[in-house]
Design a protein around this motif. Structure first.
Motif, mmCIF file in Angstrom:
data_model
loop_
_atom_site.group_PDB
_atom_site.id
_atom_site.type_symbol
_atom_site.label_atom_id
_atom_site.label_comp_id
_atom_site.label_asym_id
_atom_site.label_seq_id
_atom_site.Cartn_x
_atom_site.Cartn_y
_atom_site.Cartn_z
ATOM 1 N N GLY A 163 0.912 -1.209 0.001
ATOM 2 C CA GLY A 163 -0.049 0.075 -0.210
ATOM 3 C C GLY A 163 0.632 1.216 -0.051
ATOM 4 O O GLY A 163 0.534 2.299 -0.705
ATOM 5 N N THR A 164 1.856 1.230 0.855
ATOM 6 C CA THR A 164 2.863 2.490 0.876
ATOM 7 C C THR A 164 3.301 2.667 -0.498
ATOM 8 O O THR A 164 3.555 3.889 -0.888
ATOM 9 N N CYS A 165 3.607 1.479 -1.145
ATOM 10 C CA CYS A 165 4.692 1.697 -2.331
ATOM 11 C C CYS A 165 3.635 2.078 -3.595
ATOM 12 O O CYS A 165 4.014 2.935 -4.608
ATOM 13 N N ALA A 166 2.222 1.650 -3.484
ATOM 14 C CA ALA A 166 1.377 2.113 -4.490
ATOM 15 C C ALA A 166 1.253 3.560 -4.511
ATOM 16 O O ALA A 166 1.217 4.314 -5.449
ATOM 17 N N LEU A 167 1.154 4.225 -3.151
ATOM 18 C CA LEU A 167 0.906 5.725 -3.128
ATOM 19 C C LEU A 167 2.281 6.471 -3.268
ATOM 20 O O LEU A 167 2.206 7.523 -4.131
ATOM 21 N N ALA A 168 3.330 5.719 -3.061
ATOM 22 C CA ALA A 168 4.389 6.417 -3.436
ATOM 23 C C ALA A 168 5.013 6.507 -4.889
ATOM 24 O O ALA A 168 5.374 7.628 -5.343
ATOM 25 N N LEU A 169 4.431 5.509 -5.518
ATOM 26 C CA LEU A 169 4.779 5.530 -7.078
ATOM 27 C C LEU A 169 4.186 6.703 -7.872
ATOM 28 O O LEU A 169 4.710 7.159 -8.969
ATOM 29 N N VAL A 170 2.926 7.376 -7.278
ATOM 30 C CA VAL A 170 2.228 8.597 -7.933
ATOM 31 C C VAL A 170 3.230 9.589 -8.118
ATOM 32 O O VAL A 170 3.376 10.429 -9.137
#
Length: 329
Positions: A123-130
């Protein structure tokens, strides 16, 4: 001895607060090289708190290290979680570490089988990818679609938030599609479609109200989420849609949800509508009282409601009980 060394390292990190931040760099750099995942996690959190961006290479090296024999080296993903948070806080533009984290599944032994402990990391990485500039939008959305179907509910919720942050017409259409086709899990997890409704309304504004209103028809938990998402636009159009749906709803539970949503639109017309129900001692005036008091109304509205409720002994009790309940929150 190993336990003693672990405790010594934690105490050393605790003592950093006694020193100027400029002197934290080398101790944190050394801590990030340790094998204890909890020590590394604490060092990463301290680096993020003080925005010590110069530690980025050390964080990346530690991040890679804890993917090796991950269950043994980083149980519960403590190190990887903290490092990914720090890298996200530093607004790292390289997508590669976050893509690695997004793909990671870590099955650990629990009573009766194994459980995936990497949901928070994904979840953290999904948000950071943006925030990463080296990944085209189409490719980014491709990865987020996968996250949108993740087995972990938290990851799916973060994927919705990430897609919303993309903010493009394509992102809005993707969220609309997810809401339209639904999922079997939505029956038990209505907050996921609810997050889609709310995100589309924030992206497309009042133009999406009629679309969101379609989801009120089921009169189930997901419909309740749609009602609250519509209310969050705080618009006259939202009040009108919710009122019209309320007039058609025979379901007592969903009627109370709609009245709560009407109150949360914070429109003066909505407040007057609910007060008039109490004044007329309408069939569901008790629900109107509860809806108003739960919406954090103004002192003036509370006083008006108190006067109206005092004309009926039953409604007066309902008012007193709900006022007491809201005061405890």
């Amino acid at each position: 001895m190993a336990k003693k060394g672990f405790e010594v390292q934690l105490e050393a990190l605790d003592r950093l607060s006694e020193q100027p931040v400029a002197e934290w760099i080398e101790p944190l750099r050394a801590a990030l090289r340790q094998r204890y995942n909890y020590v590394v996690a604490k060092a990463a959190d301290l680096a993020a708190r003080q925005r010590l961006v110069e530690l980025t290479p050390d964080l990346l090296a530690a991040f890679d290290r804890f993917f090796e024999d991950a269950v043994k080296s980083d149980p519960q993903c403590w190190a990887k979680n903290a490092i990914s948070r720090a890298l996200a806080a530093f607004e790292l533009q390289d997508a590669a570490p976050f893509l690695r984290g997004l793909r990671h599944v870590q099955l650990e032994r629990v009573w009766g089988g194994r459980s995936d402990t990497a949901g928070t990391l994904r979840g953290t990485c999904a948000l950071a990818l943006v925030q990463c500039r080296d990944i085209p939008e189409v490719q980014l959305l491709r990865h987020l679609i996968t996250a949108l179907a993740d087995a972990d509910k938290g990851v799916r919720a973060d994927a919705v938030r990430a897609i919303e942050q993309v903010g493009s017409p394509a992102a809005s259409l993707l969220l609309r599609l997810r809401a339209e086709i639904g999922s079997e899990s939505d029956k038990n997890e209505p907050e996921i479609p609810g997050a889609c409704y709310a995100a589309v309304l924030r992206l497309d504004g009042n133009a999406a109200l009629e679309w969101a209103a379609k989801f009120l028809e089921g009169e189930d938990d997901a419909s309740g989420e749609a009602a609250l998402a519509i209310a969050a636009t705080h618009s006259p159009e939202a009040f009108a849609l919710l009122r019209d749906r309320w007039n058609k709803s025979p379901d007592v539970w969903f009627s109370s949800v709609l009245l709560s949503a009407i109150a949360l639109t914070r429109q003066s017309e909505a407040t007057e509508f609910l007060l008039s129900m109490v004044e007329r001692e309408a069939m569901r005036a008790d629900q109107a009282i509860e809806a108003l008091l739960r919406s954090m109304p103004s002192d003036d509205t509370v006083q008006r409601l108190k006067v109206l409720a005092s004309r009926n002994a039953r409604l007066e009790r309902v008012f007193a009980e709900n006022l007491k309940a809201t005061a405890r929150r």
